[in-house]
Write an enzyme that holds these catalytic residues in place. Structure first.
Site, PDB file in Angstrom:
ATOM      1  N   LYS A 116       0.462  -1.360   0.302  1.00 35.63           N
ATOM      2  CA  LYS A 116      -0.098  -0.595  -0.480  1.00 35.63           C
ATOM      3  C   LYS A 116       0.294   0.818  -0.403  1.00 35.63           C
ATOM      4  O   LYS A 116       0.446   2.301  -0.805  1.00 35.63           O
ATOM      5  CB  LYS A 116      -0.959   0.446   1.646  1.00 35.63           C
ATOM      6  CG  LYS A 116      -1.646  -0.239   1.513  1.00 35.63           C
ATOM      7  CD  LYS A 116      -3.402  -0.926   2.084  1.00 35.63           C
ATOM      8  CE  LYS A 116      -3.943  -1.969   2.804  1.00 35.63           C
ATOM      9  NZ  LYS A 116      -3.966  -3.076   2.627  1.00 35.63           N
ATOM     10  N   LYS A 158      -2.935   0.586   9.123  1.00 37.93           N
ATOM     11  CA  LYS A 158      -3.073  -0.805   8.112  1.00 37.93           C
ATOM     12  C   LYS A 158      -2.156  -1.379   7.744  1.00 37.93           C
ATOM     13  O   LYS A 158      -0.422  -0.930   7.587  1.00 37.93           O
ATOM     14  CB  LYS A 158      -3.817   0.156   7.516  1.00 37.93           C
ATOM     15  CG  LYS A 158      -4.430   1.449   7.262  1.00 37.93           C
ATOM     16  CD  LYS A 158      -5.075   2.203   5.642  1.00 37.93           C
ATOM     17  CE  LYS A 158      -6.193   0.974   4.844  1.00 37.93           C
ATOM     18  NZ  LYS A 158      -6.400   2.037   3.750  1.00 37.93           N
ATOM     19  N   GLY A 164      -8.708  -7.646   3.327  1.00 36.37           N
ATOM     20  CA  GLY A 164      -9.725  -7.930   3.432  1.00 36.37           C
ATOM     21  C   GLY A 164      -9.611  -7.486   4.832  1.00 36.37           C
ATOM     22  O   GLY A 164     -10.544  -8.121   6.076  1.00 36.37           O
ATOM     23  N   GLY A 165      -9.363  -6.518   5.654  1.00 33.73           N
ATOM     24  CA  GLY A 165     -10.573  -5.767   7.055  1.00 33.73           C
ATOM     25  C   GLY A 165      -8.294  -6.135   8.323  1.00 33.73           C
ATOM     26  O   GLY A 165      -8.704  -5.910   9.232  1.00 33.73           O
ATOM     27  N   HIS A 208     -16.662   3.725   0.883  1.00 37.05           N
ATOM     28  CA  HIS A 208     -16.158   2.913   0.303  1.00 37.05           C
ATOM     29  C   HIS A 208     -16.708   2.811  -0.599  1.00 37.05           C
ATOM     30  O   HIS A 208     -17.822   1.302  -1.610  1.00 37.05           O
ATOM     31  CB  HIS A 208     -16.007   1.611   1.029  1.00 37.05           C
ATOM     32  CG  HIS A 208     -14.618   0.792   0.266  1.00 37.05           C
ATOM     33  ND1 HIS A 208     -13.815   0.137   0.553  1.00 37.05           N
ATOM     34  CD2 HIS A 208     -14.523   0.160  -1.149  1.00 37.05           C
ATOM     35  CE1 HIS A 208     -13.202  -1.288   0.070  1.00 37.05           C
ATOM     36  NE2 HIS A 208     -13.428  -0.309  -1.448  1.00 37.05           N
ATOM     37  N   HIS A 234     -14.173  -3.678   8.886  1.00 34.93           N
ATOM     38  CA  HIS A 234     -13.864  -3.512   6.848  1.00 34.93           C
ATOM     39  C   HIS A 234     -13.063  -4.912   6.465  1.00 34.93           C
ATOM     40  O   HIS A 234     -12.887  -4.739   5.128  1.00 34.93           O
ATOM     41  CB  HIS A 234     -12.131  -3.078   7.852  1.00 34.93           C
ATOM     42  CG  HIS A 234     -11.898  -2.211   8.417  1.00 34.93           C
ATOM     43  ND1 HIS A 234     -11.906  -0.509   8.592  1.00 34.93           N
ATOM     44  CD2 HIS A 234     -11.369  -1.763   9.806  1.00 34.93           C
ATOM     45  CE1 HIS A 234     -11.867  -0.565   9.106  1.00 34.93           C
ATOM     46  NE2 HIS A 234     -11.629  -0.847  10.578  1.00 34.93           N
ATOM     47  N   GLU A 274      -9.589   0.904  -5.238  1.00 31.79           N
ATOM     48  CA  GLU A 274     -10.398   1.301  -3.839  1.00 31.79           C
ATOM     49  C   GLU A 274     -10.577   2.931  -3.982  1.00 31.79           C
ATOM     50  O   GLU A 274      -9.456   3.084  -3.989  1.00 31.79           O
ATOM     51  CB  GLU A 274     -10.465   0.528  -3.193  1.00 31.79           C
ATOM     52  CG  GLU A 274     -10.451  -1.284  -3.508  1.00 31.79           C
ATOM     53  CD  GLU A 274     -10.591  -1.909  -2.131  1.00 31.79           C
ATOM     54  OE1 GLU A 274     -10.278  -1.768  -1.779  1.00 31.79           O
ATOM     55  OE2 GLU A 274     -11.208  -2.998  -2.378  1.00 31.79           O
ATOM     56  N   ARG A 296      -6.901  -7.902  -9.445  1.00 32.52           N
ATOM     57  CA  ARG A 296      -7.667  -9.537  -9.762  1.00 32.52           C
ATOM     58  C   ARG A 296      -9.043  -8.817  -9.706  1.00 32.52           C
ATOM     59  O   ARG A 296      -9.309  -7.861  -9.387  1.00 32.52           O
ATOM     60  CB  ARG A 296      -7.477  -9.959  -8.809  1.00 32.52           C
ATOM     61  CG  ARG A 296      -7.876  -9.599  -7.311  1.00 32.52           C
ATOM     62  CD  ARG A 296      -8.007 -10.925  -6.073  1.00 32.52           C
ATOM     63  NE  ARG A 296      -8.479  -9.846  -4.835  1.00 32.52           N
ATOM     64  CZ  ARG A 296      -9.261  -9.552  -4.221  1.00 32.52           C
ATOM     65  NH1 ARG A 296     -10.435  -9.371  -4.609  1.00 32.52           N
ATOM     66  NH2 ARG A 296      -8.949  -8.974  -2.919  1.00 32.52           N
TER      67      ARG A 296
END
Length: 651
Positions: A116, A158, A164-165, A208, A234, A274, A296
């Site tokens: 990220k 994060k 996926g949280g 989101h 999340h 996102e 993906r």
């Protein structure tokens, strides 16, 4: 032209890919673990290869075995689905080195978006807006804490790898930062093998919203947005497309930013960009920020397919086989509205803990798109994600589509294990959601209302007794009649949770039966439309041996028939036992026998589904016995710690 496709995945996404591949005339090959040998995706494929093992690390994450299976079966294409190896650049490179076509982006594109912090730097350079935060390489506690102070609380910690949280914590106060950082790092390390984190500003009314993109390695286009704001911890729960309240100005701005993101890394195939959107003043074109890119196909891709009429898996395969993008941006349609609800095996009253068991009954209403990888008789194991299905609907407007979703969830039937179906139905009916006033905090704010469990009425208990006792059948055909040697009054004992109830059944004929439960009387009558209970149509049901499951607007009332002389076993809570609520790995034990603890003291940590669950003392007391060890694998119901809340050993 390639003729054979291997799907390097399992469950509903493997079934989904097989469906399109077969429609395109491709031969399909499934791979499976030992526990998935009889799974639906294996049955649907033309050929199947066992990978052995049970855990993902012993099966679906073994890239070498998957490539060997492709070579052995003559497959030229490998579709990774989502999860497992789908965003693993080393696997994509290994496929290429073996002469196989990986259905997805290049390894370089994956690496550009895989972490990220690096991805955000790339996006800034491409002119894509990003959330203010710290994305640096110095991971010392002090540097991260100072960054949080500079950004200003609340902040989000994060994991730089994965999603996926997992590895994510919201921190509202500086004094909570150290513990949140420790937990996020541990979870990230366990889930992704990388404990590095970043720190970002937490948006106060976040939505989101993500954009579906598709590239051919040179140019890219978008297929509009999806709103995934309905989340719990999340993790997405219900997704929709298009986003409610979206303006044309903002759609163009977000779409253009997503296309820039894809083209900046030479993206090929299906991907999702996102964004976190600050909706405190509605949707504004200057209030969206890049969050991450999933390289993906997304779990929620069906809602995009529903509003565009485009089969995204078909596009993936065509682009992977060398075709150009099948459409131009201006030719992509946008029609109506679509929703997807994720149906999981999880115990909602117990805090949404993952559940396991056998599906004794699974049925979906007609006219609903149900993406599933299981059917009646299959087991939901502790080894994989406990998703049962994705329930997808479409309508000409949001209101119509939402009404169809609510009806679909009410009419879906699951028996054999607990699910979140009733919770999904309550969410679909919630007035805030219906109005389009969505944000990522909606579920947490309305959780008590959304998780409220309906009452099991005397009529339901009576109906379960009649069905389980063989007086009537679930198909609404009278099954009792008069038997000269049978007593006129019979007693059936049923159990609902911890409560045992006696039902006195008095038949007056094959179509008239009275049931007395304490002071309540239920009149069961057979009509031309089926059985009624005190004038109301009896609920649909499933009977499996001594267990009756009644279906009530998405909620399942599970009632067990007992021998009148049977009574329940001991109460674990009364004995001071703390039991594992699900299968998992004991990460840590914080106490030893004889320790005196206060209410809230951490006793043990269990990892399940790559999430940490901390068990704490309910009240002050003494640890009487520690019944597990760090590193132990436990099953649901296994004792972890025995407490003496009375101050003396109860053994």
């Amino acid at each position: 032209m390639p003729k054979t496709l291997l799907i390097a995945n399992r469950g509903e996404i493997a079934c989904r890919v097989i469906r399109t591949a077969r429609a395109m005339g491709l031969r399909t090959v499934a791979v499976h673990s030992d526990v998935d040998a009889s799974a639906l995706h294996v049955a649907l494929a033309d050929a199947a290869v066992s990978l052995g093992g049970a855990a993902p690390g012993e099966s679906y994450l073994l890239g070498e075995k998957i490539i060997a299976a492709a070579k052995a079966t003559g497959a030229e294409l490998v579709h990774p689905g989502y999860g497992f190896l789908s965003e693993n650049p080393e696997f994509a490179e290994a496929c290429a080195e073996a002469g196989l076509t990986f259905v997805g982006p290049s390894a370089a594109a994956m690496r550009a978006m895989g972490l990220k912090d690096a991805a955000k730097a790339t996006m800034e350079a491409a002119g894509v807006p990003v959330v203010p935060g710290y994305h640096g390489s110095d991971q010392s506690d002090d540097v991260l804490a100072d960054a949080a102070d500079r950004i200003g609380y609340p902040v989000l910690i994060k994991a730089v790898a994965g999603g996926g949280g997992k590895g994510m914590r919201q921190v509202n106060r500086a004094e909570d930062f150290a513990e949140a950082l420790r937990a996020a790092r541990a979870e990230a390390k366990g889930a992704f093998g990388n404990a590095h984190v970043l720190v970002e500003k937490f948006v106060s009314k976040p939505r989101h919203i993500e954009v579906q993109v598709f590239g051919d390695g040179t140019r890219a286009l978008h297929l509009y947005e999806r709103d995934c704001s309905l989340q719990r911890r999340h993790q997405k729960v219900i997704e929709e497309a298009p986003a409610p309240g979206m303006t044309e100005e903002m759609r163009q701005a977000m779409g253009a930013a997503a296309v820039r993101a894809a083209e900046a890394i030479g993206y090929s195939g299906a991907g999702t960009v996102e964004f976190i959107v600050d909706a405190s003043e509605g949707l504004r074109a200057d209030r969206f920020y890049f969050m991450e890119m999933n390289t993906r196909l997304q779990v929620e891709h069906p809602v995009t397919e529903e509003i565009t009429g485009i089969d995204l898996v078909e596009w993936q395969l065509r682009v992977a086989m060398g075709e150009a993008l099948p459409m131009r941006q201006e030719d992509i349609p946008l029609a109506g509205h679509a929703f997807e609800a994720r149906l999981y095996a999880e115990d909602v009253p117990a805090g949404f803990l993952p559940a396991t068991g056998t599906l004794t009954h699974l049925a979906f209403p007609e006219g609903v798109r149900a993406e599933t990888g299981v059917h009646t008789g299959d087991a939901v194991s502790p080894w994989y994600d406990p998703m049962i299905a994705k329930v997808v609907v479409h309508g000409p407007t949001r209101d119509v589509a939402l009404a169809r979703l609510s009806r679909a969830l009410e009419e879906t039937q699951v028996a054999g294990l607990v699910t979140n179906l009733g919770f999904l139905g309550a969410l679909a009916r919630h007035p805030r959601f219906a109005s389009g006033d969505v944000d990522t905090g909606l579920i947490a704010a309305e959780l008590d209302e959304l998780t409220e469990q309906p009452e099991t009425t005397p009529e339901m208990l009576a109906w379960a007794a009649l069905l389980g006792g063989g007086f009537v059948s679930a198909a609404e055909k009278p099954g009792f009649g008069f038997m000269l040697w049978a007593p006129l009054v019979q007693t059936v004992v049923v159990q609902l949770g911890d409560e045992t109830v006696s039902c006195r059944i008095t038949p007056h004929g094959p179509e008239q039966i009275d049931v007395a439960i304490g002071d309540d009387r239920v009149e069961a009558r057979r009509t031309g439309a089926g059985w009624t209970l005190n004038g109301t149509r009896a609920p649909e049901a499933h009977v499996a041996e001594r267990t009756v499951t009644l279906f009530d607007r998405g909620h399942a009332h599970v009632i067990t028939l007992l021998d009148p002389l049977e009574r329940g076993g001991g109460d674990a809570a009364a004995e001071g036992l703390i039991l594992a609520p699900m299968p998992g790995l004991v990460q840590a034990v914080h106490v030893k026998a004889g320790d005196t603890v206060e209410a809230g003291t951490p006793l043990a940590v269990l990892e399940a589904m790559k999430m940490e669950h901390v068990f704490r003392a309910a009240v002050a007391g003494t640890v009487a016995e520690v019944l597990t060890t760090s590193g132990a694998q436990v099953s649901q119901g296994d004792p972890l710690v025995r407490m003496d809340y009375a101050g003396e050993d109860a053994a």
